[in-house]
Design an enzyme around this catalytic site. Sequence first.
Site, PDB file in Angstrom:
ATOM      1  N   GLY A 275       0.828  -1.218  -0.113  1.00  0.00           N
ATOM      2  CA  GLY A 275      -0.009   0.075  -0.051  1.00  0.00           C
ATOM      3  C   GLY A 275       0.864   1.029   0.088  1.00  0.00           C
ATOM      4  O   GLY A 275       0.446   2.261   0.361  1.00  0.00           O
ATOM      5  N   ALA A 276       2.077   1.145  -0.295  1.00  0.00           N
ATOM      6  CA  ALA A 276       2.877   2.533  -0.400  1.00  0.00           C
ATOM      7  C   ALA A 276       3.157   2.854  -1.532  1.00  0.00           C
ATOM      8  O   ALA A 276       3.951   3.864  -1.871  1.00  0.00           O
ATOM      9  CB  ALA A 276       4.154   2.028   0.378  1.00  0.00           C
TER      10      ALA A 276
ATOM     11  N   LEU B 219       4.624   1.539  -4.126  1.00  0.00           N
ATOM     12  CA  LEU B 219       6.047   0.852  -4.724  1.00  0.00           C
ATOM     13  C   LEU B 219       5.679  -0.476  -5.514  1.00  0.00           C
ATOM     14  O   LEU B 219       6.749  -1.148  -5.532  1.00  0.00           O
ATOM     15  CB  LEU B 219       6.851   0.695  -3.288  1.00  0.00           C
TER      16      LEU B 219
ATOM     17  N   SER C 214       1.821  -5.017  -5.833  1.00  0.00           N
ATOM     18  CA  SER C 214       1.024  -5.899  -6.713  1.00  0.00           C
ATOM     19  C   SER C 214       1.843  -6.337  -7.971  1.00  0.00           C
ATOM     20  O   SER C 214       1.779  -7.632  -8.330  1.00  0.00           O
ATOM     21  CB  SER C 214      -0.300  -5.255  -7.172  1.00  0.00           C
TER      22      SER C 214
ATOM     23  N   ASP D 238       4.733  -0.478 -13.832  1.00  0.00           N
ATOM     24  CA  ASP D 238       5.260  -1.202 -12.893  1.00  0.00           C
ATOM     25  C   ASP D 238       5.665  -2.551 -13.365  1.00  0.00           C
ATOM     26  O   ASP D 238       6.618  -3.114 -12.939  1.00  0.00           O
ATOM     27  CB  ASP D 238       3.899  -1.407 -12.026  1.00  0.00           C
TER      28      ASP D 238
HETATM   29  C1  GLA Z   1       0.212   3.596 -10.962  1.00  0.00           C
HETATM   30  C2  GLA Z   1       0.069   2.832 -11.935  1.00  0.00           C
HETATM   31  C3  GLA Z   1       1.090   2.860 -13.056  1.00  0.00           C
HETATM   32  C4  GLA Z   1       1.306   4.395 -13.218  1.00  0.00           C
HETATM   33  C5  GLA Z   1       1.337   5.130 -12.177  1.00  0.00           C
HETATM   34  C6  GLA Z   1       1.493   6.489 -12.253  1.00  0.00           C
HETATM   35  O1  GLA Z   1       1.393   3.006 -10.294  1.00  0.00           O
HETATM   36  O2  GLA Z   1       0.161   1.212 -11.539  1.00  0.00           O
HETATM   37  O3  GLA Z   1       0.458   2.038 -14.117  1.00  0.00           O
HETATM   38  O4  GLA Z   1       0.069   4.882 -14.196  1.00  0.00           O
HETATM   39  O5  GLA Z   1       0.221   4.854 -11.117  1.00  0.00           O
HETATM   40  O6  GLA Z   1       2.522   6.965 -13.043  1.00  0.00           O
END
Ligand code: GLA
Length: 432
Positions: free
Chosen positions: A160-161, A163, A166, A215
Site C-alpha cells: 500500500g505504499a 511501490l 501488486s 510497474d
Molecule cells: C500506478 C500505475 C502505473 C502508473 C502510475 C502513475 O503506479 O500502476 O501504471 O500509471 O500509477 O505513473
Amino acid sequence: MSTEPTHEPTHEPTHRPAVEMLPAWSQAEGAARAAAAFRERFGGEPDGVWSAPGRVNVIGEHTDYNGGLCLPIALPHRTYVALASRAGRPADEGAAADRDLVRLASAQEAGTWEGRIGDVAPGSVQGWAAYAVGVAWALREAGHEVAGFDAVVDSCVPYGAGLSSSAALECAVAVALDDVHGLGLGGGDAGRAQLAAACIRAENEIAGAPTGGMDQAASLRCTAGHALLLDNRDGSTRHIPLDLAAHGLALLVVDTRAPHQLADGQYAARRAQCREAADALGIATLREVDDLDAALDRLGETLPGGTDVAVIRRRVRHVVTDTRRVELVERLLDADEVEEVGPVLTEAHASLRDDYEVSVRELDLAVEAAIAAGALGGRMVGGGFGGSAVALVRTADVDGVTASVARAFSEAGLAAPAFLVATAEAAAGRSA
Ligand code: GLA
C-alpha cells in the site's frame, strides 16, 4: 536579558520521533522464508523460489497510459514466490481438473485460496489471489500451456505504499510459471516484455485495476545499476546508468502511510480524461501532442459542450510536460549533472499537485519538509492519493532529512512515515 541572537537554530527539535527504515531482505533470506512457509502450508518441497522487485519511478508519472516516457528503477525490496507446479503430474494420476488446481497462501494473509485456472474470468477472483492466478490465466490466453500449482508468497515490498507490491507479486508468479513450463520468455528482454503484457492483463482484467504498465515493465525489464527509460509508445527501453552513491547522492523514499482512499476511482477518472482529450484532439494518445499551447487552445473548440475545459487542459499540460521532464532528466543523467535532477523532480511534483491533482497533504508535506531540510528536490511517486514520495538527497544529509520529515509529520499530527533508500537493483528472476 540579552537580545543577542543565539547560535542555537530556532527550529531545534523539541523531540525527535523514532525513524522507521523499511528493510529489504537479501534474496537468500527471502527465498528461505518463502520455502519455509511453503513447507509449513503444503508440506513437501517447492520446485523453486522466484522473486520480483517493487519499483520506484524517478520521473514520468501518469505518462504510461498516455504513450509517454517514464524512468523507474527496481527496488531491493522483492516479493518471493515458492511454487510447485502440477505440470509434471502424469495425466492418469488424477482428473484433468486436478491438474488445473491452484492453491495460494501468503505469509502476510490468513487462509488458503483454492480455485482452477479454467474457472478464472474477469470478476471471478477477489482479493490478492487475483494478481497471482490472473497471471496463469493471462499466459493461457496468450497461448501458453500452464498447469495448476501450489504457491506461497512472502514479501518485503511495503504494502500500500505505491511501490508496486501488486506488480511484484504478478511478476514473481510470471517468472516462476515461465521457468517451470520452460516457456523461455524470461531469458531475454523481448520475452520479458511478453511476460509483462500477461501481468498487465492479469491486473487490468482479473484484478480489475486499470493501471498503465510501467510497474510490470520495471519489475521485469530493469537491470541493476540502471534506471529504465521506458517509451510507452512502442515499449522500447534504454538502460541509463544510475549510480547515485558515486555522486554522493541518495534517492530517499518516504512512505507517507496516508490512507489510499478514493485512489481507484480517481485513477480511472484521470485515464478517462486523458482519453477524452486525445479523442478531442484526434490523436491516438497524448504523446502525439507536439505543440502544447496549440493543443490546449484546440481543446476549447473540440471538447464536447458541458466538459470542464479548464480541468482537461490542466490534465493534458501535466502529461505532456512530464514526458518532457523525463527527456530533460535523461539529458542530465547522460551529462553526469545528477544534482540538477533535483529541481526537475520538484517541478514534477507541482505539476502532479496542481495540474493533475493527485497529491494529498501527506505527499506535499513529505516533499516540502525534505526540501526545507536540504534535499535537492522531490516529488510524489506512483498513482497518488497516498503512497510514497521521493527526495534526491546528498548522502551526508540523509539522516537529517529523514529526521526532519519524521518530525514534520509528528508536528502535523500525522501517522509516522517510514523510509528507505532506493538503489537500482535487478529485475525478476529465480532466487533459489
Ligand atoms: C500506478 C500505475 C502505473 C502508473 C502510475 C502513475 O503506479 O500502476 O501504471 O500509471 O500509477 O505513473
